[in-house]
Design an enzyme around this catalytic site. Structure first.
Site, PDB file in Angstrom:
ATOM      1  N   HIS A 145      -7.252   2.402   1.374  1.00 28.49           N
ATOM      2  CA  HIS A 145      -7.644   1.873   0.070  1.00 28.49           C
ATOM      3  C   HIS A 145      -8.634   0.734   0.267  1.00 28.49           C
ATOM      4  O   HIS A 145      -8.785   0.188   1.357  1.00 28.49           O
ATOM      5  CB  HIS A 145      -6.431   1.359  -0.711  1.00 28.49           C
ATOM      6  CG  HIS A 145      -5.859   0.075  -0.171  1.00 28.49           C
ATOM      7  ND1 HIS A 145      -5.149   0.009   1.010  1.00 28.49           N
ATOM      8  CD2 HIS A 145      -5.914  -1.196  -0.651  1.00 28.49           C
ATOM      9  CE1 HIS A 145      -4.772  -1.242   1.228  1.00 28.49           C
ATOM     10  NE2 HIS A 145      -5.231  -1.990   0.257  1.00 28.49           N
ATOM     11  N   CYS A 149       0.974   5.817  -2.528  1.00 30.20           N
ATOM     12  CA  CYS A 149       1.175   7.260  -2.458  1.00 30.20           C
ATOM     13  C   CYS A 149       1.478   7.780  -3.862  1.00 30.20           C
ATOM     14  O   CYS A 149       1.938   7.030  -4.729  1.00 30.20           O
ATOM     15  CB  CYS A 149       2.329   7.593  -1.518  1.00 30.20           C
ATOM     16  SG  CYS A 149       1.956   7.376   0.233  1.00 30.20           S
ATOM     17  N   GLN A 194     -10.781  -2.545  -2.254  1.00 33.25           N
ATOM     18  CA  GLN A 194     -10.608  -3.430  -3.400  1.00 33.25           C
ATOM     19  C   GLN A 194     -11.955  -3.704  -4.054  1.00 33.25           C
ATOM     20  O   GLN A 194     -13.007  -3.521  -3.432  1.00 33.25           O
ATOM     21  CB  GLN A 194      -9.947  -4.737  -2.971  1.00 33.25           C
ATOM     22  CG  GLN A 194      -8.571  -4.558  -2.362  1.00 33.25           C
ATOM     23  CD  GLN A 194      -7.950  -5.881  -1.963  1.00 33.25           C
ATOM     24  OE1 GLN A 194      -7.627  -6.724  -2.796  1.00 33.25           O
ATOM     25  NE2 GLN A 194      -7.785  -6.084  -0.659  1.00 33.25           N
TER      26      GLN A 194
END
Length: 347
Positions: free
Chosen positions: A169, A73, A171
């Site tokens: 998210h 965040c 990667q």
């Protein structure tokens, strides 16, 4: 797209991607962080020919923190974060607990949104396009690093997948070797060329398009289908209709249309198991040609999207045949999976 490169307190790289050129990113990471010390090494398995990354330092990585302590965040209201700005659109940073590091590759985290409760499927088309541009930029940058052979962009979504940070998210791994699955695709492409004179990816897409039963979505520039021999209960492969080896080679038409197509697929995935079900866990995996491959133009960029959920409240675990032998057994007929994904088209 505006790109701003800076560093975190421990020297790791942080990159902001913004849709507006007038955005200024100047926040400084105030945390008293020591330099990251990682002990990644690559070991070669002589029995299988596989490379195995050993990264014992990852045992101390952050695990399911409360929402008010999420490190993905933005850093506001006194929160310490990996992203020191009070808001952001898309941010990429070097993983603090990398599986690959120290001259044997690199691992990065891609944050799709600063909203802790949103998923990728909640993004606007403009934001999804920005994520695609970030993936493309990172692919270009990482492929230029010494020793990097393959760049892999992916997202794990859901606790059932093993996600340790629920904030949306993905990667990116820059591998110093060609991964086993990609190596297998390359071998099959060579065998197909020798046997038929054709391109494996082109012929596969043409066959699925002609058959039609497993196609779930088709647009001017993209086609998505459940593969004939799907490994997972609900699995979709998304191909650009004009074959390209990597994200860098997508033309503007495909790039513009991608956001609409991909968001539609993700939203359908969340509808597969009916109303009232929790969000569908999934893995979304971009397959790109290795950058050291002399025949890389024969490779077909594509995204594979699949879930480990096989029915409401039931998961597919990799049991003895899959884990021990690599022999997959699917609980859902691919044609039935495709029919279900077509049925749940978003409004």
């Amino acid at each position: 797209m505006k790109k701003t490169v800076t560093t975190l307190a421990d020297g790791r790289e942080l990159i902001y991607y913004d849709t507006r050129d007038d955005v200024v990113r100047t926040a400084v990471d105030p945390r008293p962080l020591a330099r990251v010390v990682s002990r990644s090494e690559i070991r070669y398995d002589e029995l299988t020919g596989d490379n195995v990354a050993v990264a014992s330092h990852r045992q101390t990585r952050t695990y399911l923190p409360p929402a008010d302590a999420c490190p993905l965040c933005p850093a506001r209201d006194g929160r310490e974060s990996e992203i020191p700005e009070e808001s952001y659109e898309v941010a990429v940073f070097e993983n603090r607990f990398p599986s690959l590091s120290g001259g044997v590759g690199r691992c990065e985290v891609v944050c799709f949104t600063d909203d802790h409760t949103d998923s990728f499927a909640d993004l606007t088309e403009e934001r999804a396009r920005l994520v695609l541009d970030a993936w493309t930029d990172r692919t270009a940058e990482l492929s230029a690093l010494p020793g990097v052979e393959q760049v892999y962009c992916f997202e794990n979504r859901g606790a059932e997948i093993g996600v340790t940070l629920p904030h949306a998210h993905g990667q990116i791994y820059a591998f110093p070797y060609v991964t086993p699955r990609t190596a297998a695709m390359r071998r099959r492409a060579d065998e197909h060329r020798a046997a038929t004179g054709g391109n494996l990816f082109d012929d596969l897409v043409a066959r699925e398009k002609a058959d039609g039963e497993r196609v779930v979505l088709e647009t001017e520039h993209w086609i998505a289908f459940v593969p004939y021999a799907a490994h997972w209960p609900y699995e979709v492969h998304l191909h650009p209709k004009r074959r390209v080896p990597d994200l860098l080679a997508l033309d503007e038409g495909a790039r513009t249309e991608f956001a609409q197509v991909y968001l539609e697929l993700l939203r359908r995935f969340d509808r597969i198991f009916g109303p009232g079900e929790p969000p569908t866990p999934y893995i979304a995996a971009w397959h790109q040609a290795p950058f050291t491959d002399e025949r890389r133009e024969d490779f077909g960029l594509h995204l594979e999207l699949f879930t480990v959920r096989r029915a409401s409240g039931k998961l597919k675990f990799l049991a003895g045949t899959e884990s021990g032998m690599g022999a997959f057994m699917n609980d859902v007929r691919p044609e039935d999976a495709a029919r279900r994904i077509r049925e749940v088209a978003s409004a």
